[in-house]
Design an enzyme around this catalytic site. Structure first.
Site, PDB file in Angstrom:
ATOM      1  CG  ASP A  22       0.961 -63.907 -19.832  1.00 24.16           C
ATOM      2  OD1 ASP A  22       1.023 -62.556 -20.590  1.00 24.16           O
ATOM      3  OD2 ASP A  22       1.309 -63.982 -18.585  1.00 24.16           O
ATOM      4  NE  ARG A  35       4.710 -55.368 -24.249  1.00 23.72           N
ATOM      5  CZ  ARG A  35       4.682 -56.276 -23.480  1.00 23.72           C
ATOM      6  NH1 ARG A  35       5.693 -56.502 -22.770  1.00 23.72           N
ATOM      7  NH2 ARG A  35       3.413 -56.881 -23.069  1.00 23.72           N
ATOM      8  CB  SER A  67      -7.505 -58.308 -19.125  1.00 20.21           C
ATOM      9  OG  SER A  67      -6.463 -57.332 -18.928  1.00 20.21           O
ATOM     10  CD  GLU A  69      -8.006 -55.709 -14.814  1.00 22.69           C
ATOM     11  OE1 GLU A  69      -8.990 -55.109 -14.484  1.00 22.69           O
ATOM     12  OE2 GLU A  69      -7.803 -56.726 -15.231  1.00 22.69           O
ATOM     13  CG  ASN A  70      -4.455 -56.597 -21.311  1.00 19.73           C
ATOM     14  OD1 ASN A  70      -4.871 -57.693 -21.547  1.00 19.73           O
ATOM     15  ND2 ASN A  70      -3.283 -56.674 -19.966  1.00 19.73           N
ATOM     16  NE  ARG A  73      -0.563 -55.370 -21.344  1.00 17.50           N
ATOM     17  CZ  ARG A  73       0.053 -56.675 -21.612  1.00 17.50           C
ATOM     18  NH1 ARG A  73       0.308 -56.857 -22.883  1.00 17.50           N
ATOM     19  NH2 ARG A  73      -0.155 -57.402 -20.759  1.00 17.50           N
TER      20      ARG A  73
END
Ligand code: IPE
Ligand code: IPE
Ligand code: MG
Length: 242
Positions: A22, A35, A67, A69-70, A73
């Site tokens: 991370d 990013r 993840s 959840e990623n 993005r």
């Protein structure tokens, strides 16, 4: 005390190490970069650290790369990550033939583009007979999704009549996880200073030691890993006993 794996000895090393890679985004932001530049730098750190773990004799390494959840993005960031995964696997297939690392992928890989899924299969296939470190790359991985998947499998077996509910126990659930048959992680390192699991190895980490480090993943070095391993070696694990 100077941190050095030579001084630690293999007896003190975790049998299974987990790393939540991370801090890539913050690393890029600090430098005024987009990013994805942080993810490129983070991928290089991953190459260095995975090789180092293999060299010092860590039997199992699981890295959290993406993840469930990623997907939230921005699309350009997700696309950049997918490109990096593809690049890494192409490189692994081409150049890592002399490495004794067995690479596996944990997570729902069916969500990836067909060409990436093909690379995943080929990477696993080409390293399946290796006898050194097992490297699990967690991609589209979520601990909750993994448990839901295990429960779905057990429910199917019950419905098919090959299993009775009374026989469901912890050992049986473990066998339906992506990490079936592997030891639980002894140590989980989270760089970037965050103190949360973010859905990483929920079942498996019941008794894992956590080391949170105030360093962003692209800046993480083998010396930082040595420091974490040294801290782990000094922990007193009780597993509920005394
Ligand atoms: C980890 O770095 C990489 C992935 C989650 C794919 P982040 O992208 O989460 O970096 P920060 O936490 O925003 O700095
Ligand atoms: C966890 O990091 C996932 C990976 C490192 C792949 P995140 O950056 O997604 O976690 P949160 O959002 O800070 O909890
Ligand atoms: Mg993050």
């Amino acid at each position: 005390m100077k941190a050095s794996n030579q001084k630690l000895g293999t007896a003190m090393l975790p049998n299974h190490l987990g790393i939540i890679m991370d801090g890539n985004g913050r690393w890029a932001k600090k430098r005024g970069l987009p990013r994805p530049a942080g993810h490129t730098a983070g991928a290089n750190t991953f190459r260095t650290i995975a090789r180092y773990c293999s060299r010092i004799g860590i039997p199992y390494l699981t890295v959290y790369a993406f993840s469930t959840e990623n997907w939230k993005r921005p699309q350009d960031e997700v696309t950049a990550l997918m490109r990096l995964f593809k690049q890494y696997m192409e490189e692994a297939l081409r150049d890592f033939t002399d490495e004794n690392i067995r690479t596996r992928f944990i997570g729902d890989t069916s969500a990836f583009a067909p060409n990436l899924q093909d690379l995943i299969r080929r990477t696993e296939e080409s390293s399946k007979d290796k006898t050194g470190m097992v490297l699990n790359i967690a991609m589209n991985y979520g601990g909750r999704a993994e448990l839901a998947n295990a429960m779905r499998q057990l429910a199917r077996e019950v419905a098919a009549g090959s299993l009775v509910p009374e026989d469901i126990n912890e050992a049986l659930i473990e066998k339906r996880l992506y990490t079936a048959g592997q030891p639980d992680p002894d140590l989980i390192i989270r760089p970037s200073g965050e103190n949360r699991t973010s859905n990483f190895l929920l079942w498996q980490s019941a008794y894992s030691e956590y080391v949170s480090m105030d360093i962003l993943w692209p800046d993480f070095t083998t010396k930082d890993l040595d420091r974490a391993l040294m801290e782990f070696a000094q922990r007193n694990r009780r597993f509920g006993g005394i």
